[in-house]
Scaffold this motif. Structure first.
Motif, PDB file in Angstrom:
ATOM      1  N   PHE A   1      -1.514  -1.663  15.386  1.00  0.00           N
ATOM      2  CA  PHE A   1      -2.508  -0.593  15.353  1.00  0.00           C
ATOM      3  C   PHE A   1      -3.909  -1.199  15.367  1.00  0.00           C
ATOM      4  N   VAL A   2      -4.836  -0.468  15.966  1.00  0.00           N
ATOM      5  CA  VAL A   2      -6.228  -0.895  16.050  1.00  0.00           C
ATOM      6  C   VAL A   2      -7.092   0.123  15.324  1.00  0.00           C
ATOM      7  N   ALA A   3      -7.932  -0.366  14.417  1.00  0.00           N
ATOM      8  CA  ALA A   3      -8.860   0.512  13.701  1.00  0.00           C
ATOM      9  C   ALA A   3      -9.928   0.995  14.671  1.00  0.00           C
ATOM     10  N   HIS A   4     -10.260   2.283  14.564  1.00  0.00           N
ATOM     11  CA  HIS A   4     -11.140   2.884  15.557  1.00  0.00           C
ATOM     12  C   HIS A   4     -12.204   3.742  14.877  1.00  0.00           C
ATOM     13  N   ARG A   5     -13.462   3.411  15.150  1.00  0.00           N
ATOM     14  CA  ARG A   5     -14.585   4.252  14.731  1.00  0.00           C
ATOM     15  C   ARG A   5     -15.473   4.515  15.929  1.00  0.00           C
ATOM     16  N   GLU A   6     -16.154   5.640  15.926  1.00  0.00           N
ATOM     17  CA  GLU A   6     -16.960   6.023  17.078  1.00  0.00           C
ATOM     18  C   GLU A   6     -18.194   5.147  17.243  1.00  0.00           C
ATOM     19  N   LEU A   7     -18.916   4.861  16.156  1.00  0.00           N
ATOM     20  CA  LEU A   7     -20.236   4.256  16.270  1.00  0.00           C
ATOM     21  C   LEU A   7     -20.311   2.814  15.809  1.00  0.00           C
ATOM     22  N   SER A   8     -19.277   2.271  15.215  1.00  0.00           N
ATOM     23  CA  SER A   8     -19.375   0.915  14.692  1.00  0.00           C
ATOM     24  C   SER A   8     -18.077   0.151  14.926  1.00  0.00           C
ATOM     25  N   LYS A   9     -18.218  -1.158  15.009  1.00  0.00           N
ATOM     26  CA  LYS A   9     -17.062  -2.016  15.181  1.00  0.00           C
ATOM     27  C   LYS A   9     -16.397  -2.249  13.830  1.00  0.00           C
ATOM     28  N   VAL A  10     -15.095  -2.155  13.796  1.00  0.00           N
ATOM     29  CA  VAL A  10     -14.356  -2.261  12.545  1.00  0.00           C
ATOM     30  C   VAL A  10     -13.843  -3.680  12.382  1.00  0.00           C
ATOM     31  N   LYS A  11     -14.110  -4.256  11.226  1.00  0.00           N
ATOM     32  CA  LYS A  11     -13.523  -5.534  10.850  1.00  0.00           C
ATOM     33  C   LYS A  11     -12.659  -5.298   9.631  1.00  0.00           C
ATOM     34  N   LEU A  12     -11.386  -5.528   9.765  1.00  0.00           N
ATOM     35  CA  LEU A  12     -10.436  -5.198   8.717  1.00  0.00           C
ATOM     36  C   LEU A  12     -10.472  -6.225   7.595  1.00  0.00           C
ATOM     37  N   LYS A  13     -10.251  -5.753   6.400  1.00  0.00           N
ATOM     38  CA  LYS A  13     -10.100  -6.660   5.275  1.00  0.00           C
ATOM     39  C   LYS A  13      -8.728  -7.315   5.351  1.00  0.00           C
ATOM     40  N   PRO A  14      -8.595  -8.554   4.923  1.00  0.00           N
ATOM     41  CA  PRO A  14      -7.292  -9.227   4.990  1.00  0.00           C
ATOM     42  C   PRO A  14      -6.309  -8.640   3.987  1.00  0.00           C
ATOM     43  N   THR A  15      -5.044  -8.724   4.326  1.00  0.00           N
ATOM     44  CA  THR A  15      -4.006  -8.326   3.377  1.00  0.00           C
ATOM     45  C   THR A  15      -3.726  -9.478   2.418  1.00  0.00           C
ATOM     46  N   VAL A  16      -3.329  -9.148   1.209  1.00  0.00           N
ATOM     47  CA  VAL A  16      -3.032 -10.157   0.192  1.00  0.00           C
ATOM     48  C   VAL A  16      -1.557 -10.043  -0.176  1.00  0.00           C
ATOM     49  N   PRO A  17      -0.692 -10.863   0.408  1.00  0.00           N
ATOM     50  CA  PRO A  17       0.735 -10.788   0.073  1.00  0.00           C
ATOM     51  C   PRO A  17       0.982 -11.265  -1.351  1.00  0.00           C
ATOM     52  N   ARG A  18       1.870 -10.588  -2.046  1.00  0.00           N
ATOM     53  CA  ARG A  18       2.133 -10.927  -3.442  1.00  0.00           C
ATOM     54  C   ARG A  18       3.583 -11.331  -3.676  1.00  0.00           C
ATOM     55  N   THR A  19       4.518 -10.651  -3.022  1.00  0.00           N
ATOM     56  CA  THR A  19       5.924 -11.019  -3.209  1.00  0.00           C
ATOM     57  C   THR A  19       6.332 -12.071  -2.179  1.00  0.00           C
TER      58      THR A  19
END
Length: 584
Positions: free
Chosen positions: A148-166
């Motif tokens: 999946f790709v994060a989508h916003r109309e007016l700004s570029k999205v930079k995703l926060k990293p996931t933090v695996p725990r198990t």
């Protein structure tokens, strides 16, 4: 008869099954204890349960795959948006293998969570389980991976990293990068395979009177995107597009087999652009190729806004594999397909190429980090080191030559010898590993785990304990055989370890692995074959390999002459024909 085929392997390639052990699982961390309880839940996890009603089923009373794809896409999208905090769109859906059907009255449980986030895209893992409410039994239906790709109309999205725990999350997080690399190089892999695929030889060997023209299976349908087909962002719901694609693909498959086909595999939906309410979607499907028990149907989707428009946008494409099940639930024989010249032949050849790498993608999708190495796509450079240069002749004795090569921290070696036996005969006899214990004392037993297709099979190999190790070794080996494409090219038998969730490491055996090994056969004349057994394994760098310092090389060197003698021995024709029938 089998002993006439193999004594030269007795020690030569036995090193593949006796000198390397698999990596051990990483030690469990404190987070495992947390996962054992119910206090922790992945923040991106989304669960959905649906009761299968008659309106969700096909003509057999089973849940329609199109309806299941809608539910899968919706669940995965919610998980992606929970992590991104903004709207997300489906970019692709990886290969999906359907293991069980779902009947009316059963419950579909879908669980999705984000495995890893990259810059603006993320991989979402989906698991589908069916549940019988009366018996409380559950079955795994399929597993899927969506991007999946994060989508916003007016700004570029930079995703926060996931933090695996198990431990499970850490495994999926690390393997997600390899799966992303596979998606990016997928097109190049297909091109490499097409460079070594010839359509004429395949078609000429078939009875044209029993072929079905591919054009007879062509289907074209137009769908108008209405508000119920759109998601909360106004774009056409990805699951709806996939459902329409599955529908036209089923019609195309039915026109070939004249029966109700069953969808077994979907090979990578790839969304190239969005569509909106009011768009017309043109869905085209055609049977690209038919194999012995399966057929591949190609589907593409194009969009246009007004009837007068001449330019259509390519929205999506996918390839689906169907089978026809008989009364005993076993796949039935299918008619051959005759492609149209031009694009039809291109699709025909590409279907054969995709069939070659389908197994590799399947087991990389299902692999676990503790079960490395990962299987790699079939590639000309992997054909038993044929393409490698700079080989060093280490020794020669009685027309048997031993070559070595040290490169990239791997030590490789192969032998070359001439044997008086038909090339195709030697190729057939050595391609079935179940005969190996007949002539190889380093191989205790071989079990056929899965006959993937005509050219690929997975075996469970057990070898006796060596040295001071009290445990025997076992291996999960993928054996792939390839016939030559052009005059002068070799027959190839490739062996390498793969990960198999149904055959995990057990305390009874020490799991071994082989990185790359096998045989090449060149036709040197009538009843004369050049044989090259090859093997590659990790070795310390800057080491000059010498036979007296490397037991594996010494073993191959001393066993080469008995091997050549066995291969050159005469085989009774009746035994050879019986073995050939069993291989086919």
């Amino acid at each position: 008869m089998i002993q006439t085929v193999g004594n030269h392997l007795r020690r030569g390639l036995a090193s593949v099954f006796s000198n390397r052990t698999s990596r051990k699982s990483a030690s469990r961390t404190d987070s495992d204890n947390m996962a054992d309880g119910e206090s922790y839940r992945n923040p991106t996890e989304v669960q959905m349960s649906q009761l299968v009603l008659p309106c969700h089923t096909n003509q057999r009373g089973e849940l329609s795959i199109g309806q299941l794809l809608k539910w899968i896409d919706a669940t995965a999208c919610l998980s992606a948006e929970r992590h991104a905090g903004c709207p997300c769109v489906t970019a692709s859906m990886d290969d999906i293998y359907f293991e069980h059907t779902i009947s009316v009255g059963q419950v579909v449980n879908i669980k999705a969570k984000v495995n890893r986030a990259f810059n603006s895209s993320m991989e979402v893992g989906i698991q589908v389980v069916s549940e019988d409410l009366c018996s409380e039994k559950q079955w795994c239906v399929c597993k899927a991976l969506a991007t999946f790709v994060a989508h916003r109309e007016l700004s570029k999205v930079k995703l926060k990293p996931t933090v695996p725990r198990t431990e499970e999350e850490k495994t999926e997080h690390s393997v997600a990068a390899e799966r992303r690399r596979m998606r990016l190089v997928y097109a190049d892999t297909i091109k490499d395979l097409l460079a070594n695929c010839i359509i004429q030889d395949d078609l000429e060997s078939r009875d044209c009177s029993h072929m079905v023209p591919a054009e007879k299976t062509r289907v074209e349908s137009v769908e108008l995107v209405l508000p119920p087909h759109a998601n909360h962002q106004g774009n056409t719901f990805g699951g709806q597009i996939m459902a329409w694609m599955e529908n036209v693909a089923t019609i195309a498959a039915s026109r070939l087999c004249r029966a109700h086909p069953t969808l077994k595999t979907i090979e990578m939906f790839h969304f190239r652009g969005p569509s909106q309410v009011g768009d017309r979607l043109v869905l085209k499907a055609i049977v690209n190729n038919a194999f012995k028990h399966s057929m591949e149907v190609g589907v593409c989707v194009e969009a246009y806004r007004q009837e007068a428009e001449t330019h259509r946008r390519h929205i999506n494409s996918a390839f689906m594999t169907f089978v026809v099940l008989g009364a005993d639930d076993q796949p039935q024989m299918l008619p051959w397909i005759r492609p149209q010249p031009g694009d039809g032949e291109r699709r025909y050849r590409e279907a054969s190429a995709r069939k070659k790498i389908r197994l590799d993608r399947k087991y990389i999708v299902s692999c676990k980090q503790a079960e490395m190495p990962l299987s790699v796509p079939w590639d000309p450079s992997n054909q038993m080191l044929v393409a490698k240069d700079n080989w060093v002749l280490s020794s020669e004795s009685n027309q048997v030559r031993l070559y070595t090569l040290e490169e990239d921290k791997f030590l490789s070696f192969h032998m070359e010898m001439l044997v008086h036996v038909d090339t195709a005969q030697a190729f057939l006899l050595l391609s079935d590993l179940r005969w190996r214990p007949e002539w190889d004392k380093h191989c205790r037993s071989v079990e056929l785990v899965q006959q993937v297709d005509e050219d690929d099979a997975i075996y469970h190999v057990i070898s006796p304990a060596l040295g001071g190790d009290p445990k025997p070794q076992d291996f999960i080996i993928l054996a792939s055989r390839r016939k030559p494409c052009d005059i002068g090219e070799p027959y190839v038998i490739a062996l390498r370890s793969v990960t198999l969730p149904t055959h995990r490491e057990t305390p009874e055996y020490r799991r071994g692995e082989t990185v790359c090994s096998g045989f090449c056969f060149w036709r040197e004349g009538d009843q004369l074959t050049k044989v090259r057994p090859s093997v590659s394994f990790p070795f310390p760098p800057r080491f000059t390999p010498k036979p007296h310092l490397c037991p594996e090389l010494s073993a191959v060197q001393t066993s080469a002459l008995p091997l050549a003698s066995k291969l050159s021995s005469s085989c009774r024709e009746s035994e050879y024909q019986g073995l050939e029938r069993s291989l086919h």
